[in-house]
Scaffold this motif. Sequence first.
Motif, short mmCIF file in Angstrom:
data_model
loop_
_atom_site.label_atom_id
_atom_site.label_comp_id
_atom_site.label_asym_id
_atom_site.label_seq_id
_atom_site.Cartn_x
_atom_site.Cartn_y
_atom_site.Cartn_z
N LEU A 254 -9.04 18.22 -12.09
CA LEU A 254 -8.11 19.10 -11.37
C LEU A 254 -8.50 19.18 -9.90
N ILE A 255 -9.80 19.33 -9.68
CA ILE A 255 -10.26 19.40 -8.29
C ILE A 255 -9.99 18.07 -7.58
N GLN A 256 -10.22 16.96 -8.30
CA GLN A 256 -9.90 15.67 -7.68
C GLN A 256 -8.43 15.56 -7.34
N ASN A 257 -7.56 16.02 -8.21
CA ASN A 257 -6.10 15.98 -7.93
C ASN A 257 -5.76 16.90 -6.76
N LEU A 258 -6.43 18.07 -6.77
CA LEU A 258 -6.16 18.99 -5.65
C LEU A 258 -6.62 18.39 -4.33
N GLN A 292 -2.06 26.50 0.98
CA GLN A 292 -2.02 26.78 -0.47
C GLN A 292 -2.92 25.83 -1.25
N LEU A 293 -2.84 24.54 -0.91
CA LEU A 293 -3.69 23.57 -1.64
C LEU A 293 -5.18 23.81 -1.35
N ARG A 294 -5.49 24.18 -0.06
CA ARG A 294 -6.90 24.44 0.26
C ARG A 294 -7.40 25.67 -0.52
N ALA A 295 -6.55 26.70 -0.59
CA ALA A 295 -6.95 27.91 -1.32
C ALA A 295 -7.11 27.61 -2.83
N GLU A 296 -6.20 26.78 -3.34
CA GLU A 296 -6.29 26.41 -4.76
C GLU A 296 -7.56 25.59 -5.02
#
Length: 464
Positions: A254-258, A292-296
Amino acid sequence: MDFSQFLLIVRARKRLILLVLCLTVAVTVAVSLVLPKSYKATSTVLLNYKGVDPVTGITMPGQLMPGYIATQIDIIGSKNVALHVVDSLKLAQSPAVIQQFNEANNGQGTVRDWLADLLLKKLEIVPARESSVVEISFKGADPQFVAAVANAFAEDYQKVSIQLKVEPMRKATAYFSEQTKVLRDAAEAAQSRLSKYQQETGIVSLDNRLDVESNRLNDLSAQLVLAQGQLAEAQSRQRAAAGADSPDVASNPLIQNLKVSLNMAEGKFADISQRLDRNHPQYQSAKAEVDQLRAELEKQTRLTSSSIGSNAQILAQREASIRAALAAQKVKVLELNRTRDELNVLQKDVESAQRAFDATSQRMSQTSIEGQAEQSDIAILNPAVVPSDAYSPKLVLNTVLALVVGTALGLAMGLLAEMLDRRVRSDADLTDALGVPVLGTIDWNAKGRAKKKQPLLSRALQLN
């Protein structure tokens, strides 16, 4: 005195010698005819000392001793056997015997002892050479009585020998019977303590239970080692998760996708920021997407780090629980070992008591059989029969002995008479008496003088 002189003395004193011989023989014959006849009956017994008891089959070394036959002879000639003979023949019940006893001892003592002593005086026991046969002989004036007494001694000797062997066995049986009761109670008490201990500890099969608990202890030890390894790894990952380059965080899909989405959004935002103003809706939309992506991404990174820490805590708790279970299992196994030792002691007590009881019971059975056995290793080989001929006096033997003794006594009397009335019997006597040599002799035998044609007179010249 030489032999020729002795012959001359015997020839000269032949009447005295023959008189003494005839008197000796006559007196001996007369005494032999006057003396009452004595009869002798003999009963023969066989001592079967093979060394093995016929009842129990046990070797009896006492019978193999050199003094066994001598001991049996002493038993035959003992007063105990004589008293049994008196009782079996009912000799002490005779009024005539009682009267003789009163006249002999003035009523002192008992008739049985008196008769036993009289019987033993006329008893003769002779063992055969290099054999186990013993002759029991009895002498007396009545042939039927001596045969009865000899047979009674043989039979009562059998009974006494059985009694001497059986009585100690009966006493031993009574002793072993008491000991058997004591040992039985001890065995029951030991078994009761063992059963009570098993009930208190709940032990059915000690060895199997101990094996299960030992296996469980080994399993817990292996699990503890594994848990400690996993905990150490989790703690290392937890410390590494605090940094940005944590492999757990980097390998999270998930982190890789983010991160990929964030890179694409940042690239798009950089392109829009070069073409549009910050107030443009597309610019703001791209910036909002990047934020948003950085926060996620930060949220997911925190969540991943937090999950790694939680896993480390879980593993630490598991390791602690396994350690506690291992300690409890060790205590349990040690308790089982102590219980096993106590149980082994109780079992050994039961086994020892049982062995003692079994050995005593076996010995009691054996002695009981021996005490009830009426078999004897003594057999009557030849019972005594009523003698037809008198044993003594022996007229022929006494006469022969009287001839020998009378001859010797006659010769002694002849020599004694010759010593009291010394006479010259030969020229040697004359030489011994006068101490001078003899030059010649006169032979007064006319027949011999005519036969030999000797002179009627010869002169003896003597030198002083």
